[in-house]
Design a protein around this motif. Structure first.
Motif, PDB file in Angstrom:
ATOM      1  N   LEU A 180       0.842  -1.194   0.000  1.00  0.00           N
ATOM      2  CA  LEU A 180       0.000   0.000   0.000  1.00  0.00           C
ATOM      3  C   LEU A 180       0.880   1.248   0.000  1.00  0.00           C
ATOM      4  N   ARG A 181       0.373   2.295  -0.607  1.00  0.00           N
ATOM      5  CA  ARG A 181       1.146   3.538  -0.657  1.00  0.00           C
ATOM      6  C   ARG A 181       1.366   4.102   0.752  1.00  0.00           C
ATOM      7  N   CYS A 182       0.380   3.950   1.622  1.00  0.00           N
ATOM      8  CA  CYS A 182       0.537   4.480   2.970  1.00  0.00           C
ATOM      9  C   CYS A 182       1.547   3.680   3.779  1.00  0.00           C
ATOM     10  N   SER A 183       1.882   2.451   3.336  1.00  0.00           N
ATOM     11  CA  SER A 183       2.896   1.642   4.014  1.00  0.00           C
ATOM     12  C   SER A 183       4.273   1.849   3.420  1.00  0.00           C
ATOM     13  N   ARG A 184       4.343   2.519   2.297  1.00  0.00           N
ATOM     14  CA  ARG A 184       5.616   2.714   1.596  1.00  0.00           C
ATOM     15  C   ARG A 184       6.078   4.154   1.796  1.00  0.00           C
ATOM     16  N   ASP A 185       7.215   4.276   2.478  1.00  0.00           N
ATOM     17  CA  ASP A 185       7.763   5.607   2.742  1.00  0.00           C
ATOM     18  C   ASP A 185       9.275   5.532   2.680  1.00  0.00           C
ATOM     19  N   MET A 186       9.866   6.245   1.706  1.00  0.00           N
ATOM     20  CA  MET A 186      11.326   6.314   1.640  1.00  0.00           C
ATOM     21  C   MET A 186      11.799   7.273   2.718  1.00  0.00           C
ATOM     22  N   SER A 187      11.977   6.713   3.902  1.00  0.00           N
ATOM     23  CA  SER A 187      12.395   7.520   5.042  1.00  0.00           C
ATOM     24  C   SER A 187      13.821   8.017   4.846  1.00  0.00           C
ATOM     25  N   ILE A 188      14.248   8.873   5.759  1.00  0.00           N
ATOM     26  CA  ILE A 188      15.602   9.421   5.673  1.00  0.00           C
ATOM     27  C   ILE A 188      16.631   8.306   5.744  1.00  0.00           C
ATOM     28  N   SER A 189      16.397   7.324   6.596  1.00  0.00           N
ATOM     29  CA  SER A 189      17.353   6.224   6.730  1.00  0.00           C
ATOM     30  C   SER A 189      17.437   5.394   5.456  1.00  0.00           C
ATOM     31  N   LEU A 190      16.286   5.145   4.799  1.00  0.00           N
ATOM     32  CA  LEU A 190      16.303   4.374   3.553  1.00  0.00           C
ATOM     33  C   LEU A 190      16.970   5.159   2.426  1.00  0.00           C
ATOM     34  N   ARG A 191      16.708   6.473   2.381  1.00  0.00           N
ATOM     35  CA  ARG A 191      17.345   7.286   1.356  1.00  0.00           C
ATOM     36  C   ARG A 191      18.861   7.331   1.563  1.00  0.00           C
ATOM     37  N   ASN A 192      19.264   7.422   2.813  1.00  0.00           N
ATOM     38  CA  ASN A 192      20.701   7.371   3.099  1.00  0.00           C
ATOM     39  C   ASN A 192      21.292   6.029   2.701  1.00  0.00           C
ATOM     40  N   MET A 193      20.514   4.972   2.878  1.00  0.00           N
ATOM     41  CA  MET A 193      21.002   3.647   2.511  1.00  0.00           C
ATOM     42  C   MET A 193      21.237   3.556   1.011  1.00  0.00           C
ATOM     43  N   VAL A 194      20.293   4.061   0.222  1.00  0.00           N
ATOM     44  CA  VAL A 194      20.451   4.038  -1.236  1.00  0.00           C
ATOM     45  C   VAL A 194      21.659   4.875  -1.647  1.00  0.00           C
ATOM     46  N   PHE A 195      21.790   6.045  -1.041  1.00  0.00           N
ATOM     47  CA  PHE A 195      22.891   6.940  -1.404  1.00  0.00           C
ATOM     48  C   PHE A 195      24.237   6.363  -0.975  1.00  0.00           C
ATOM     49  N   ASP A 196      24.306   5.854   0.258  1.00  0.00           N
ATOM     50  CA  ASP A 196      25.569   5.289   0.748  1.00  0.00           C
ATOM     51  C   ASP A 196      25.965   4.052  -0.041  1.00  0.00           C
ATOM     52  N   ALA A 197      24.975   3.253  -0.441  1.00  0.00           N
ATOM     53  CA  ALA A 197      25.287   2.069  -1.248  1.00  0.00           C
ATOM     54  C   ALA A 197      25.821   2.466  -2.612  1.00  0.00           C
ATOM     55  N   SER A 198      25.292   3.555  -3.177  1.00  0.00           N
ATOM     56  CA  SER A 198      25.763   3.989  -4.492  1.00  0.00           C
ATOM     57  C   SER A 198      27.209   4.470  -4.444  1.00  0.00           C
ATOM     58  N   LYS A 199      27.687   4.898  -3.263  1.00  0.00           N
ATOM     59  CA  LYS A 199      29.070   5.347  -3.149  1.00  0.00           C
ATOM     60  C   LYS A 199      30.052   4.228  -3.452  1.00  0.00           C
ATOM     61  N   VAL A 200      29.664   3.009  -3.133  1.00  0.00           N
ATOM     62  CA  VAL A 200      30.554   1.868  -3.350  1.00  0.00           C
ATOM     63  C   VAL A 200      30.029   0.988  -4.483  1.00  0.00           C
ATOM     64  N   ASN A 201      29.259   1.609  -5.394  1.00  0.00           N
ATOM     65  CA  ASN A 201      28.810   0.942  -6.619  1.00  0.00           C
ATOM     66  C   ASN A 201      27.869  -0.226  -6.337  1.00  0.00           C
ATOM     67  N   ILE A 202      27.067  -0.116  -5.292  1.00  0.00           N
ATOM     68  CA  ILE A 202      26.026  -1.099  -5.005  1.00  0.00           C
ATOM     69  C   ILE A 202      24.720  -0.540  -5.541  1.00  0.00           C
ATOM     70  N   GLY A 203      24.085  -1.258  -6.451  1.00  0.00           N
ATOM     71  CA  GLY A 203      22.867  -0.787  -7.067  1.00  0.00           C
ATOM     72  C   GLY A 203      21.658  -0.919  -6.162  1.00  0.00           C
ATOM     73  N   CYS A 204      20.523  -0.470  -6.679  1.00  0.00           N
ATOM     74  CA  CYS A 204      19.304  -0.446  -5.874  1.00  0.00           C
ATOM     75  C   CYS A 204      18.835  -1.847  -5.505  1.00  0.00           C
ATOM     76  N   SER A 205      18.963  -2.809  -6.413  1.00  0.00           N
ATOM     77  CA  SER A 205      18.488  -4.164  -6.132  1.00  0.00           C
ATOM     78  C   SER A 205      19.248  -4.784  -4.965  1.00  0.00           C
ATOM     79  N   LYS A 206      20.568  -4.675  -4.986  1.00  0.00           N
ATOM     80  CA  LYS A 206      21.356  -5.244  -3.897  1.00  0.00           C
ATOM     81  C   LYS A 206      21.156  -4.457  -2.602  1.00  0.00           C
ATOM     82  N   ALA A 207      21.003  -3.153  -2.707  1.00  0.00           N
ATOM     83  CA  ALA A 207      20.748  -2.355  -1.506  1.00  0.00           C
ATOM     84  C   ALA A 207      19.409  -2.736  -0.889  1.00  0.00           C
ATOM     85  N   TYR A 208      18.416  -2.970  -1.732  1.00  0.00           N
ATOM     86  CA  TYR A 208      17.092  -3.383  -1.243  1.00  0.00           C
ATOM     87  C   TYR A 208      17.171  -4.735  -0.539  1.00  0.00           C
TER      88      TYR A 208
END
Length: 783
Positions: A180-208
């Motif tokens: 559900l959309r109300c259950s899905r929220d890219m919180s600050i911690s999740l956004r940081n996770m995506v960004f920090d993973a991209s620093k070391v060339n980890i894509g979205c699938s592996k970060a997820y």
């Protein structure tokens, strides 16, 4: 008959509804019905006409809206109904509203997301003379009437004027609530996770997948893989055409916070970025210590503009690659290389003793001009990397000669050896060329003409420190950076990943420093000089010296030894591994000189010198034979201070670290609770209390939008007209996608492909559909 068949199908299979309910014959007299599926959270009622109305069944009374319920603000009312929808199994959206003359909202509808109807759109649309195919999406709206209506009261507070609880559609099951959309929220911690993973060339699938393991399941992540990818897309869209301006603004911030950070850039007449050079404080300090020999390679492009990434590389005290500075260049010509070289000298304050490159004609012109003796500096010596040249032998001379004969073995004996004199090398080269009848080969003739630039026999008096003879340091650097960078990187992404790569490289140096300082390597001889070397040198250098020490004890034969004259003794030593060669060594209690000149070239005492020192009873390592660059305390001799970057610049890094620690502690808390329901209830209650306390501080979290978060990690978007435009797409010889491919590389690529053969006759010129043998068989059968 048809009715009976349908009844059988219904009895055997049933029909499933969206809430996992099994629907069969319904008794209208039953007013309230519960689904049979355990995962369902839905009850439904039946109207006299047979219409189903669904009610959320797993919502606590505390979470249930009721008329006249009061909220301090409109946002809190929407947040409350959204949480109710998440628990109840439906999405919520904002509906119509009514405002007064001042623009204040006095009446607001919060409705189920399936309220209303979508406009049907069949087929394709015709736009500007061409047909545009519409996306095939399912309609989620079905005219649902569930909602709450809030009305303003005094002090800008709101109360529930009307509450409609029933829905005309199935509600999400326990398993489906996570989508559900109300259950899905890219919180600050999740956004940081995506960004920090991209620093070391980890894509979205592996970060997820990584977050799923950290959270204990996909349902606990709080977002979907599509949400992760959308945020990664938003990062690129945020940069957009402001890429060049933003990376320069980031460099300016670095320079403001650290005076030792050096950068320069150039634009073309249209304002597009074409050249960029930078050197951080740590890189400049490392050059002061290890900058005697520098390797420069411009064959690595790693951004969406195909700009060449060219690092300046050296060797540190652990015999590892160390990066002094780097540049991005749009072209590989004399102008661009000269610009980069001049800024390198300006940033470092001196020329390197030796500069090693590949056989680039543009570099050959630019280096003598830029690394000259102007301004009182010592001119650099230009050498060619042997690894690049040796790689070309099979290409230029053919695999048959290089791999099926002993040509390469005989040639390497003269090329690689650093103990040969110039005359010995030239005689050996000519003898091999004559033996294999290669006197007329133009490429070999050209290599012989430039022999003084790449054959060790011609510069045994120059410090190389392993940059020339071993596998190319620049190739090693390219492989290292390849783990961090992508071909599709923007300049902002490239800069962030470059910083991450430098962190990895420098943290590895710290680890090796710790190993060298906290432990002592095992000694293999009884000579005290080996123990002294273990205390002075780093682990990697000690092992090289240990090999030389053992060889001095086991493989040396003293042929002649002179008398002691003023404390100096001259020896003639034969190395059993080097045939027909006598090495002349002069030793004293404080120094040693050998004719092989390994100490001059590599900074490491050779086995012949060790043999002479052992012969005269030296037990302490002569300090004149200790180079600062190989010592454990090499950095202590640096005269430049590294300016620390201000704390404000690393604020987001500290925030990211704190979020990671909080997430780790939360997992530990849940693990301690285990599967005990009372303990889990206690944890849940504590979290709610903390959340209620945080809400008293105001709306800081709500005001910190996704755009604000992106700005905090990538930098603010430039205001006004852009002064620096993004680079144009470059076309360089080293570009993988646009470069010319040689016949040899085409043949190698073709040999790796699977050969398709006909299934009938195994031929490679056709397949089974056009096989002559099969056609002949068919004709025979027809006849």
């Amino acid at each position: 008959m048809i009715t009976l068949d349908l009844a059988k199908i219904s009895d055997n299979q049933g029909s499933t509804c969206g809430d996992c309910s099994r629907v069969g014959a319904v008794d209208v007299s039953d007013v309230v019905v519960s689904d049979e599926c355990d995962s369902s959270i839905t009850n439904y009622t039946l109207s006299p006409g047979g219409q189903k109305y669904y009610l959320p069944s797993s919502v606590d009374l505390v979470e249930l809206p009721f008329p006249n319920q009061v909220f301090d603000s409109l946002d809190k009312a929407f947040k409350f109904y959204k949480e109710y929808g998440r628990l109840g199994g439906f999405d919520v959206r904002k509906g119509t509203e009514k405002k007064d003359a001042d623009g204040t909202i006095i009446l607001k509808h919060f409705v189920c997301s399936k309220e209303g109807y979508n406009v049907a759109n069949f087929g394709s649309e015709e736009k500007v003379g061409k047909i545009v195919k519409e996306r095939r999406t399912g309609s989620r709206r079905c005219g649902c009437k569930a909602k709450i209506v809030v009305k303003i009261m005094s002090l800008n507070r709101y109360f529930i004027l009307n509450f409609v609880e029933s829905h005309n559609h199935p509600l999400a099951s326990e398993d489906g609530r996570q989508f559900l959309r109300c259950s899905r929220d890219m919180s600050i911690s999740l956004r940081n996770m995506v960004f920090d993973a991209s620093k070391v060339n980890i894509g979205c699938s592996k970060a997820y997948s990584l977050v799923k393991e950290m959270a204990g399941g996909y349902s606990n992540v709080g977002a979907t893989l599509r949400d992760f990818r959308n945020f990664s897309r938003d990062l690129k869209e945020y940069v957009g055409v402001r890429d060049g301006q933003m990376v320069i603004d980031n460099f300016k911030v670095m320079q403001e916070t650290s005076k030792a950070f050096y950068f320069a850039y150039e634009l073309d007449p249209d304002g597009h970025l074409i050249m960029l050079f930078w050197a951080d404080p740590t890189g400049r300090r490392n050059f002061e210590i290890y900058g005697d020999a520098v390797s420069f390679d411009a064959t690595f492009d790693t951004n969406k503009y195909n700009m060449i990434f060219a690092p300046f590389t050296g060797v540190d005290k652990h015999d590892r690659c160390v990066t002094f500075a780097a540049c991005l260049l749009a072209k590989e010509d004399v102008t661009h290389f000269s610009w980069a070289f001049r800024h390198f000298v300006k940033a470092m304050g001196r020329n390197p003793v030796v500069l090693i490159t590949d056989q680039c004609p543009a570099m050959k012109i630019a280096i003598p001009d830029c690394f000259s003796s102007e301004n009182g500096l010592v001119a650099s010596k230009h050498r060619l990397c042997m690894w690049h040249i040796m790689q070309k032998f099979p290409i230029k001379l053919g695999n048959r000669l290089c791999k099926e004969t002993d040509f390469m073995e005989k040639m390497k004996a003269y090329i690689w050896s650093s103990t040969l004199e110039v005359e010995e090398f030239e005689n050996g080269w000519k003898s091999v060329i004559k033996e294999f009848n290669l006197e007329e080969n133009k490429w070999l003739s050209d290599m012989y003409e430039m022999r003084a630039s790449w054959i060790p026999s011609y510069f045994r008096d120059s410090p190389m420190f392993g940059l020339l003879r071993t596998t190319s340091r620049s190739e090693s650097e390219n492989f290292f950076f390849g783990h961090f960078h992508r071909q599709s990187d923007t300049l902002c992404e490239f800069w962030i990943r470059f910083q991450s790569a430098m962190d990895r490289q420098r943290n590895e140096t710290k680890r090796l420093d710790h190993e060298s300082n906290s432990s002592s390597p095992s000694t293999l001889s009884r000579w005290y000089i080996e123990n002294d070397a273990a205390d002075i040198f780093t682990r990697a250098i000690f092992y090289k010296l240990q090999e030389e020490i053992l060889a001095s004890c086991l493989e040396m034969q003293i042929k002649k030894m002179s008398e002691d004259v003023n404390g100096v003794i001259h020896l003639e030593i034969r190395d059993v591994k080097v045939k027909d060669k006598i090495f002349k060594v002069s030793v004293s209690k404080a120094h040693a000189v050998c004719s092989c000149q390994k100490f001059v070239m590599c900074g490491i005492v050779c086995r012949h010198a060790f043999c002479g020192l052992k012969q005269i009873g030296v037990t302490k390592f002569p300090r004149s034979l200790v180079l600062n660059r190989w010592m454990k305390i090499a950095e202590c001799g640096s005269g430049s201070d590294v300016d620390l970057v201000s704390n404000d610049y690393f604020k987001m890094e500290r925030v990211s670290l704190k979020l990671s620690n909080i997430w780790f502690d939360f997992r530990q808390t849940v693990n301690n609770a285990g599967i005990d329901l009372e303990k889990l209830e206690y944890v849940h209650k504590a979290i709610k209390e903390i959340n209620a306390e945080l809400e008293k501080y105001g709306g800081d979290a709500a005001e910190f939008s996704k755009k604000d978060h992106i700005a905090s990690i990538l930098g603010e978007q430039p205001v006004g007209e852009l002064n620096i435009l993004v680079p144009n797409i470059s076309k360089n010889k080293g570009n993988h996608f646009k470069r010319l491919i040689s016949d040899r590389e085409k043949a190698l690529n073709k040999s790796k492909k699977r050969i398709r053969r006909c299934k009938e006759c195994s031929a490679t010129t056709h397949d089974s559909r056009t096989c002559p043998k099969k056609k002949g068989g068919i004709e025979t059968n027809v006849c």
